[in-house]
Motif scaffolding. Structure first.
Motif, PDB file in Angstrom:
ATOM      1  N   SER A   1      16.712   2.829 -16.974  1.00 14.33           N
ATOM      2  CA  SER A   1      18.013   3.483 -16.842  1.00 14.33           C
ATOM      3  C   SER A   1      18.247   3.986 -15.424  1.00 14.33           C
ATOM      4  O   SER A   1      19.335   3.819 -14.856  1.00 14.33           O
ATOM      5  N   ILE A   2      17.216   4.598 -14.848  1.00 17.16           N
ATOM      6  CA  ILE A   2      17.348   5.128 -13.491  1.00 17.16           C
ATOM      7  C   ILE A   2      17.524   3.999 -12.492  1.00 17.16           C
ATOM      8  O   ILE A   2      18.358   4.070 -11.583  1.00 17.16           O
ATOM      9  N   ALA A   3      16.765   2.916 -12.658  1.00 19.79           N
ATOM     10  CA  ALA A   3      16.840   1.801 -11.717  1.00 19.79           C
ATOM     11  C   ALA A   3      18.149   1.029 -11.840  1.00 19.79           C
ATOM     12  O   ALA A   3      18.712   0.578 -10.845  1.00 19.79           O
ATOM     13  N   SER A   4      18.644   0.880 -13.062  1.00 21.86           N
ATOM     14  CA  SER A   4      19.819   0.044 -13.294  1.00 21.86           C
ATOM     15  C   SER A   4      21.125   0.821 -13.254  1.00 21.86           C
ATOM     16  O   SER A   4      22.191   0.253 -13.480  1.00 21.86           O
ATOM     17  N   ALA A   5      21.054   2.122 -12.963  1.00 22.12           N
ATOM     18  CA  ALA A   5      22.266   2.951 -12.972  1.00 22.12           C
ATOM     19  C   ALA A   5      23.314   2.438 -12.008  1.00 22.12           C
ATOM     20  O   ALA A   5      24.517   2.553 -12.251  1.00 22.12           O
ATOM     21  N   VAL A   6      22.883   1.853 -10.895  1.00 19.90           N
ATOM     22  CA  VAL A   6      23.842   1.385  -9.888  1.00 19.90           C
ATOM     23  C   VAL A   6      23.805  -0.123  -9.684  1.00 19.90           C
ATOM     24  O   VAL A   6      24.725  -0.681  -9.094  1.00 19.90           O
TER      25      VAL A   6
ATOM     26  N   ARG B   1      14.703   0.260  -1.444  1.00 20.62           N
ATOM     27  CA  ARG B   1      13.959   1.366  -0.830  1.00 20.62           C
ATOM     28  C   ARG B   1      14.262   2.682  -1.531  1.00 20.62           C
ATOM     29  O   ARG B   1      13.345   3.457  -1.839  1.00 20.62           O
ATOM     30  N   TYR B   2      15.529   2.951  -1.798  1.00 19.70           N
ATOM     31  CA  TYR B   2      15.866   4.196  -2.500  1.00 19.70           C
ATOM     32  C   TYR B   2      15.260   4.212  -3.908  1.00 19.70           C
ATOM     33  O   TYR B   2      14.769   5.241  -4.380  1.00 19.70           O
ATOM     34  N   GLN B   3      15.285   3.055  -4.570  1.00 18.28           N
ATOM     35  CA  GLN B   3      14.724   2.989  -5.919  1.00 18.28           C
ATOM     36  C   GLN B   3      13.198   3.106  -5.889  1.00 18.28           C
ATOM     37  O   GLN B   3      12.596   3.663  -6.801  1.00 18.28           O
ATOM     38  N   THR B   4      12.578   2.572  -4.821  1.00 18.80           N
ATOM     39  CA  THR B   4      11.131   2.706  -4.666  1.00 18.80           C
ATOM     40  C   THR B   4      10.735   4.175  -4.542  1.00 18.80           C
ATOM     41  O   THR B   4       9.772   4.631  -5.167  1.00 18.80           O
TER      42      THR B   4
ATOM     43  N   PHE C   1       7.871  -2.500 -10.247  1.00 19.84           N
ATOM     44  CA  PHE C   1       8.173  -3.648  -9.383  1.00 19.84           C
ATOM     45  C   PHE C   1       9.394  -4.421  -9.881  1.00 19.84           C
ATOM     46  O   PHE C   1      10.238  -4.850  -9.091  1.00 19.84           O
ATOM     47  N   ARG C   2       9.497  -4.565 -11.176  1.00 18.27           N
ATOM     48  CA  ARG C   2      10.620  -5.333 -11.725  1.00 18.27           C
ATOM     49  C   ARG C   2      11.954  -4.627 -11.462  1.00 18.27           C
ATOM     50  O   ARG C   2      12.933  -5.267 -11.081  1.00 18.27           O
ATOM     51  N   TYR C   3      11.994  -3.332 -11.649  1.00 17.94           N
ATOM     52  CA  TYR C   3      13.266  -2.619 -11.569  1.00 17.94           C
ATOM     53  C   TYR C   3      13.682  -2.279 -10.150  1.00 17.94           C
ATOM     54  O   TYR C   3      14.853  -2.016  -9.897  1.00 17.94           O
ATOM     55  N   THR C   4      12.746  -2.258  -9.211  1.00 16.00           N
ATOM     56  CA  THR C   4      13.135  -2.043  -7.818  1.00 16.00           C
ATOM     57  C   THR C   4      13.672  -3.330  -7.182  1.00 16.00           C
ATOM     58  O   THR C   4      14.126  -3.305  -6.036  1.00 16.00           O
ATOM     59  N   GLN C   5      13.652  -4.428  -7.931  1.00 21.34           N
ATOM     60  CA  GLN C   5      14.143  -5.711  -7.418  1.00 21.34           C
ATOM     61  C   GLN C   5      15.368  -6.202  -8.185  1.00 21.34           C
ATOM     62  O   GLN C   5      15.688  -7.394  -8.174  1.00 21.34           O
TER      63      GLN C   5
ATOM     64  N   TYR D   1       9.168  -6.916   0.685  1.00 22.14           N
ATOM     65  CA  TYR D   1       7.924  -6.246   0.295  1.00 22.14           C
ATOM     66  C   TYR D   1       7.417  -5.338   1.415  1.00 22.14           C
ATOM     67  O   TYR D   1       6.915  -4.236   1.155  1.00 22.14           O
ATOM     68  N   ARG D   2       7.540  -5.809   2.647  1.00 19.22           N
ATOM     69  CA  ARG D   2       7.065  -5.000   3.775  1.00 19.22           C
ATOM     70  C   ARG D   2       7.885  -3.726   3.924  1.00 19.22           C
ATOM     71  O   ARG D   2       7.330  -2.637   4.087  1.00 19.22           O
ATOM     72  N   GLU D   3       9.211  -3.852   3.852  1.00 20.90           N
ATOM     73  CA  GLU D   3      10.072  -2.697   4.109  1.00 20.90           C
ATOM     74  C   GLU D   3      10.202  -1.767   2.898  1.00 20.90           C
ATOM     75  O   GLU D   3      10.496  -0.580   3.063  1.00 20.90           O
ATOM     76  N   CYS D   4      10.005  -2.291   1.695  1.00 18.09           N
ATOM     77  CA  CYS D   4      10.153  -1.459   0.498  1.00 18.09           C
ATOM     78  C   CYS D   4       8.837  -0.837   0.043  1.00 18.09           C
ATOM     79  O   CYS D   4       8.796   0.346  -0.301  1.00 18.09           O
ATOM     80  N   TYR D   5       7.789  -1.633   0.011  1.00 19.19           N
ATOM     81  CA  TYR D   5       6.545  -1.176  -0.597  1.00 19.19           C
ATOM     82  C   TYR D   5       5.476  -0.744   0.412  1.00 19.19           C
ATOM     83  O   TYR D   5       4.797   0.260   0.199  1.00 19.19           O
ATOM     84  N   SER D   6       5.315  -1.508   1.498  1.00 20.51           N
ATOM     85  CA  SER D   6       4.216  -1.240   2.423  1.00 20.51           C
ATOM     86  C   SER D   6       4.303   0.155   3.023  1.00 20.51           C
ATOM     87  O   SER D   6       3.303   0.887   3.090  1.00 20.51           O
TER      88      SER D   6
END
Length: 501
Positions: free
Chosen positions: A271-276, A305-308, A350-354, A428-433
């Motif tokens: 819900s939080i990830a898919s809100a927007v 990034r915000y969702q991460t 990982f699924r919802y941040t993408q 992956y580099r900019e969101c997770y690393s």
């Protein structure tokens, strides 16, 4: 942009209210109706959702309407919606037949239930099936409001429906009602929400739906898209909605009740990830119509990034204090639910941040490739859940579900990389690393702090959660967040402060 911003605020407000209220009344509800009846409620809901998904039509409505508007081809909108609603009504009749057949086979399918449990389960099933039958033709409404970027009324309807659901559940429980009335509360709130969306579409979109179609080819367009979207949805339902049924066969109703809190926490994650995310389909369609696929990557990174940051805080906070939280929330009998949620929520992160990349697959019309992927992963996943739950119990089944979700993520990444040219290495580099190192520090320090404090009361849980939250935000702010992201957050807080003053 106003619709997106206010719609996002309403989404998060709705999610926050729903989470808080649910956390408060769920233990009370379980105490009132019993752990086994709560498991039956979860089982009945999962069985209906397994059958009554939207067959790809909601995605088709959002995708085609967004595409027509992006291309300036608004003449097809009436023809398309006419065909879409006709198909929905036809599917609804087929669903009614399936519901009746399943009802006759309940005692055969769920032979592990006691005779008393079967009687109650049948009552729950009939109520949920009835609501699904009358509400199914209204599924295109969300797609219409999304395509026309009417996010404020869409999210308002969701907020009102959630508040009404909670209010009715509390009212019925205060009157001493059983689990049947809990299902009735959800049904009544759903009907009110449906009527609200119908009124909004009629008033704000000015859509004219024709009874007859001159453009017969529209049916072919819908089916060529929706058939593979339907297969993808069916596969997803077979993975997640079938899990309670598998546990009912390989384990028992108590296992379903123990799995249910983990499933609820996972749904909050979603819900939080898919809100927007759904709000970006019109924007992504415009990018694709103008061959600006590099803009999709930038949007995926920006939103991701915000969702991460947000989902990382929730997951790490849960790993640190989730065992105490589950014990205080539901009691000692739900200790296994903590580990279930730890395993199942990690791949969901990982699924919802993408989700922006997944939306791009729909906008680019690569649902066929997605459908094939979901079919393959579903077969593998269900086999794993059966084997792992038989040999490893509830925890084993949840580990298998976690593995299955990661297979989805890897497969979707392959489609995004090969078909849409999304720069996943950059994502992956900019969101997770950049977030990994501070996240690990918070996780280690958080568990250490919790072990040293040791108190189990609610007030200490809140204090521990605040300590972890401050530690997480502080490290992410100083080590991971960009200058422009910090400036944007500061700007938003200044606006809120000025408005309050």
């Amino acid at each position: 942009m106003k619709q997106v911003k206010i719609g996002a605020i309403l989404s998060y407000l709705s999610i926050g209210i729903n989470i808080i209220l649910t956390l408060i009344y769920t233990p009370w509800m379980i105490e009132k109706i019993g752990q086994e009846h709560y498991g039956l409620y979860t089982l009945a809901t999962s069985l209906i959702s397994f059958v009554a998904f939207d067959f790809g039509m909601s995605a088709a409505v959002s995708r085609f309407l967004s595409k027509y508007r992006a291309d300036g081809d608004t003449g097809k909108i009436g023809e398309f919606l006419s065909a879409a609603f006709q198909i929905y009504f036809l599917i609804d009749i087929v669903l009614l037949i399936i519901f009746l057949l399943l009802y006759l086979l309940i005692e055969v399918i769920y032979s592990g239930l006691t005779p008393d449990e079967v009687i109650i389960f049948k009552q729950l099933y009939l109520i949920i099936a009835f609501y699904t039958f009358i509400s199914f033709p209204g599924m295109p409404l969300n797609g219409i409001l999304t395509a026309y970027e009417k996010f404020i009324p869409l999210k308002t309807s969701e907020l009102l429906q959630r508040l009404l659901t909670v209010a009715l559940v509390v009212l019925f429980l205060l009157k001493g009602a059983d689990v049947v009335y809990i299902v009735l509360a959800n049904t009544l709130a759903g009907i009110v929400g449906l009527l609200f969306r119908i009124a909004v579409v009629r008033k704000s979109t000015y859509i004219y739906i024709k009874l007859k179609n001159k453009y017969i080819g529209i049916y072919k367009e819908i089916f060529s898209f929706s058939i593979w979207s339907a297969i993808g949805n069916m596969a997803t339902n077979l993975t997640y909605s079938l899990v309670p049924s598998i546990f009912a066969i390989t384990l028992n109703s108590k296992a379903i009740a123990l799995y249910s809190p983990a499933s609820v926490l996972g749904s909050y994650f979603y819900s939080i990830a898919s809100a927007v995310n759904g709000m970006f389909l019109p924007t992504i369609s415009k990018y694709i119509a103008k061959d600006k696929e590099e803009e999709v990557t930038q949007l995926m990174i920006k939103v991701g990034r915000y969702q991460t940051f947000a989902l990382g805080l929730i997951y790490i906070g849960y790993v640190c204090i989730g065992d105490i939280f589950i014990r205080l929330w539901l009691g000692d009998g739900f200790s296994e639910s903590y580990l279930c949620a730890v395993f199942t929520m990690l791949p969901l992160f990982f699924r919802y941040t993408q989700q922006v990349g997944n939306t791009a697959i729909i906008a680019k019309n690569y649902v066929k490739e997605q459908g094939k992927l979901f079919m393959l992963v579903t077969v593998i996943g269900n086999i794993l859940v059966i084997i792992f739950s038989k040999n490893g119990g509830l925890i084993g089944g949840c580990i298998a579900l976690s593995i299955t979700t990661m297979l989805y993520v890897v497969g979707m990444n392959y489609i995004q990389l090969k078909k849409i040219n999304i720069d996943l290495k950059k994502f992956y580099r900019e969101c997770y690393s950049s977030a990994l190192f501070p996240a690990v520090i918070v996780l280690i320090l958080g568990r250490f702090i919790i072990a040293k404090m040791g108190n189990m009361e609610l007030q200490w849980l809140i204090i521990k959660g605040m300590i972890i939250g401050i530690l997480y935000v502080g490290l992410m702010w100083s080590m991971s967040m960009r200058r422009d992201e910090k400036a944007y957050i500061i700007y938003q807080f200044k606006r809120i402060f000025k408005n309050e003053v």
